[in-house]
Design a protein around this motif. Structure first.
Motif, PDB file in Angstrom:
ATOM      1  N   LEU A   1     106.416 -16.323   2.046  1.00  0.00           N
ATOM      2  CA  LEU A   1     107.441 -16.582   2.255  1.00  0.00           C
ATOM      3  C   LEU A   1     108.010 -16.477   0.863  1.00  0.00           C
ATOM      4  O   LEU A   1     108.906 -16.209   0.091  1.00  0.00           O
TER       5      LEU A   1
ATOM      6  N   ARG B   1     108.640 -13.019  -0.629  1.00  0.00           N
ATOM      7  CA  ARG B   1     110.483 -12.339  -0.073  1.00  0.00           C
ATOM      8  C   ARG B   1     111.611 -13.683  -0.394  1.00  0.00           C
ATOM      9  O   ARG B   1     112.279 -13.050   0.208  1.00  0.00           O
TER      10      ARG B   1
ATOM     11  N   SER C   1     111.776 -16.289   0.395  1.00  0.00           N
ATOM     12  CA  SER C   1     112.213 -17.569   1.158  1.00  0.00           C
ATOM     13  C   SER C   1     111.947 -19.041   0.593  1.00  0.00           C
ATOM     14  O   SER C   1     111.004 -18.592  -0.472  1.00  0.00           O
ATOM     15  N   ASP C   2     112.354 -20.357   1.416  1.00  0.00           N
ATOM     16  CA  ASP C   2     111.932 -21.296   0.886  1.00  0.00           C
ATOM     17  C   ASP C   2     110.215 -22.055   2.080  1.00  0.00           C
ATOM     18  O   ASP C   2     110.677 -21.939   2.508  1.00  0.00           O
TER      19      ASP C   2
ATOM     20  N   VAL D   1     110.206 -24.692   4.751  1.00  0.00           N
ATOM     21  CA  VAL D   1     110.621 -24.314   6.195  1.00  0.00           C
ATOM     22  C   VAL D   1     108.968 -24.591   7.345  1.00  0.00           C
ATOM     23  O   VAL D   1     109.853 -24.478   8.172  1.00  0.00           O
TER      24      VAL D   1
ATOM     25  N   ALA E   1     110.875 -18.265  11.509  1.00  0.00           N
ATOM     26  CA  ALA E   1     111.929 -17.046  10.979  1.00  0.00           C
ATOM     27  C   ALA E   1     112.898 -16.861   9.673  1.00  0.00           C
ATOM     28  O   ALA E   1     113.203 -17.188   9.607  1.00  0.00           O
ATOM     29  N   LYS E   2     113.406 -17.836  11.474  1.00  0.00           N
ATOM     30  CA  LYS E   2     115.205 -18.008  11.592  1.00  0.00           C
ATOM     31  C   LYS E   2     115.693 -18.838  10.582  1.00  0.00           C
ATOM     32  O   LYS E   2     116.482 -18.320   9.522  1.00  0.00           O
ATOM     33  N   LYS E   3     114.803 -19.662  10.302  1.00  0.00           N
ATOM     34  CA  LYS E   3     114.934 -20.555   9.296  1.00  0.00           C
ATOM     35  C   LYS E   3     114.431 -20.283   7.750  1.00  0.00           C
ATOM     36  O   LYS E   3     115.755 -20.857   6.786  1.00  0.00           O
ATOM     37  N   ALA E   4     114.101 -19.073   7.905  1.00  0.00           N
ATOM     38  CA  ALA E   4     113.685 -18.582   6.149  1.00  0.00           C
ATOM     39  C   ALA E   4     114.633 -17.376   6.314  1.00  0.00           C
ATOM     40  O   ALA E   4     114.302 -16.221   5.222  1.00  0.00           O
ATOM     41  N   GLY E   5     115.259 -17.357   7.665  1.00  0.00           N
ATOM     42  CA  GLY E   5     116.539 -15.567   6.838  1.00  0.00           C
ATOM     43  C   GLY E   5     115.252 -14.482   6.976  1.00  0.00           C
ATOM     44  O   GLY E   5     115.997 -13.425   6.798  1.00  0.00           O
ATOM     45  N   LEU E   6     114.427 -14.438   7.805  1.00  0.00           N
ATOM     46  CA  LEU E   6     113.744 -12.814   8.186  1.00  0.00           C
ATOM     47  C   LEU E   6     113.691 -12.676   9.852  1.00  0.00           C
ATOM     48  O   LEU E   6     113.467 -13.397  10.717  1.00  0.00           O
TER      49      LEU E   6
ATOM     50  N   LEU F   1     107.953 -11.155   9.783  1.00  0.00           N
ATOM     51  CA  LEU F   1     107.623 -12.240   9.239  1.00  0.00           C
ATOM     52  C   LEU F   1     106.031 -11.912   9.478  1.00  0.00           C
ATOM     53  O   LEU F   1     105.085 -12.271   8.974  1.00  0.00           O
TER      54      LEU F   1
END
Length: 552
Positions: A18, A21, A23-24, A27, A54-59, A64
């Protein structure tokens, strides 16, 4: 690598992916869930972690999952990681990493499966607590099995557990018991509201033998004699029966002591002073509806006598004064109303209601030849612990009573539980343990010393299934403790026994060398696997208070 180890690896790997990529990683859940697929062809373990975050990470979930699979492929202990469907991840462990579970079990021994989730928690576990007016009936017998197993399981998770029996030696039922004994001793019919059965005749006879003039005493003196000695004799029988069943208690608490010591009066006075009791129609009520109860409860009746809940309130206060962080009450099917009132009592004293837990056990029936067994020869109107043990034995009785959720009623088929075959669940599990012991005895005829076990050679499906099942044991025990469900251990043991039987039945997987063949690293690895299975079977049976025989 256990499921817990894999979950930790997945979380660490996912966090790294994450971050790469942009992302936080926060999550990610605190605990990553891994499961064994129903179809072994899909891998050793599976996880939906990518789909979960995935949705929370925007992926994209599948993208993922693909990145996770690529990162895991280079990790130690992972053989393959493959993406399936919209983002599931199927994982196969390297044989050596999987086999390390065996070494861990062998090193931990009897401690394997123990945890520290409840370390520092002081728990009062109250169970059975049958009235001393007759032998333990089937409902109490169920708690004798389940309660004792739960105590062992909680202790295995680090809790300081006190097993307590609440001795109901106060109230009208004791007077009815004494009246029944007096009637038997004087040749009178059993009182309409009294107790019947051969045990009443036996106790009355024992009292008369010790006090020949007892039947001729003045009514009040005679009643007190039969009351005092009858209760003492009945409870001695109850304690002896429970001990023979393998269930012993740390504390036997007398209900009467709460009244004799003034604890009930003090508790009631405290609640009056704090405004938690209110007066209505000449009685004093606990405003228990304020704490989730279905109705307010009378504590002191209009005639000034204490309602039963008065003793319950004082008893809870006594437990907390002894330093217990959690008070678990295991009650019968007709005690649903106690959940709200006991939690209300805790709240009324300013405690968190969750310091009280109430487990309700459903009914138990015996079945023979497809028909219900309803009557005991000794107790007259109910089937008792003694009856059950006489028919199927202690181990079968304990196992039969603990293997189902207490939330459901159970029918114990006496024909099934006396069978010496794999149809009988306790026989099936104990036979697996006995088979492991037989292998260990036979292994002494070979020279295993100096031959190192090579777990990377344990690649057969039956070997992998058995190892993975062994690896799940710590999580099973932790779950049984957290959910207060000892039946999870029993069901697991049946699964483990099945995996072991399939492993040993496969004659191509030789555990011991053939004839004069030398011991090889794969023989050594399989013998260690057998030893690990033996250890976990013994540990699990021990948590249930069931024997682990070495020969059958």
């Amino acid at each position: 690598m256990t499921p817990a180890d894999l979950a930790d690896l997945l979380r660490a790997t996912a966090a790294k992916v994450l971050v790469e990529r942009g992302s936080d990683p926060t999550v990610l859940p605190d605990e990553v869930k891994v499961e064994r697929p129903r179809n072994p062809e899909h891998g050793d373990y599976a996880t939906n972690l990518a789909m979960q975050v995935a949705k929370k990470a925007g992926l994209n979930p599948r993208e993922l999952a693909t990145a996770l699979a690529e990162a895991l492929a280079t990790a130690d202990g992972i053989d393959t990681a493959e993406v399936a469907g919209p983002g599931f991840l199927n994982i196969r462990l390297a044989a050596a990493a999987q086999g390390a579970i065996v070494a861990r079990i062998r090193e931990a021994g009897a401690a394997y499966g123990n945890g520290g989730a409840l370390a520092g928690t002081k728990i009062n576990l109250e169970f059975v607590s049958a009235n001393p007016t007759g032998p333990i009936h089937l409902g109490g017998t169920r708690w004798a099995s389940v309660g004792d197993a739960l105590g062992r399981i909680l202790a295995a998770q680090g809790a300081d557990v006190t097993r307590e029996y609440y001795f109901n030696d106060n109230g009208a039922q004791i007077d009815r018991f004494a009246n029944s004994l007096v009637a038997a001793a004087t040749g009178q019919p059993t009182p309409e509201d009294g107790y019947a059965g051969a045990y009443i005749e036996e106790i009355a006879g024992t009292i008369v033998a010790a006090h020949p003039r007892a039947p001729e005493l003045p009514a009040g003196e005679r009643h007190e004699l039969f009351r005092r000695e009858g209760v003492e004799l009945m409870f001695a029988h109850i304690k002896a029966t429970l001990h023979e069943f393998g269930t012993d208690f740390d504390v036997y608490f007398n209900e009467s002591s709460l009244f004799a010591s003034g604890a009930v009066e003090q508790a009631v006075a405290q609640l009056k002073t704090s405004g938690k009791l209110y007066e209505k129609d000449g009685a004093w009520w606990l405003a228990s509806t304020e704490y989730g109860d279905d109705k307010d409860r009378v504590v002191i009746k209009s005639d000034g006598t204490s309602a039963y809940i008065a003793g319950d309130i004082a008893y809870f206060q006594n437990k907390r004064s002894r330093g217990f962080d959690l008070c678990i009450y295991m009650l019968g099917a007709d005690h649903h109303g106690y959940i709200g009132r006991l939690k209300a009592a805790a709240a009324a004293f300013g405690d968190d209601p969750d310091t009280v837990e109430v487990l309700i056990g459903q009914m138990v029936n015996l079945v023979r030849d497809g028909r219900a067994v309803k009557m005991s020869k000794r107790a007259g109107t109910v089937v008792t612990l003694d009856d059950l043990v006489e028919i199927i034995g202690v181990d079968a009785a304990r196992y039969a009573l603990v293997r189902s959720s207490v939330n459901s009623g159970i029918d114990i088929d006496l024909d099934l539980w006396t069978k010496q075959s794999n149809e009988n669940p306790v026989y099936y599990v104990q036979y697996a343990h006995a088979r492991t012991c037989a292998v260990a005895r036979n292994a002494t005829e070979f020279e295993f010393a100096g031959v190192a076990a090579d777990y990377s050679l344990l690649t057969a499906d039956e070997e992998g299934e058995l190892i993975r099942t062994l690896g799940e044991y710590p999580a099973i025990v932790a779950g049984a403790a957290a959910l207060r469900e000892p039946h999870r251990v029993a069901r697991y043991l049946e699964e483990l026994a099945g995996a072991y039987h399939r492993f040993q039945t496969n004659k191509t997987l030789r555990i011991l060398p053939k004839d004069d063949d030398p011991v090889t690293p794969v023989n050594a690895a399989r013998l260690e696997l057998v030893g690990a299975a033996r250890q976990v079977l013994a540990n699990g049976l021990g948590l249930l208070g069931v024997g682990a025989p070495e020969r059958m």
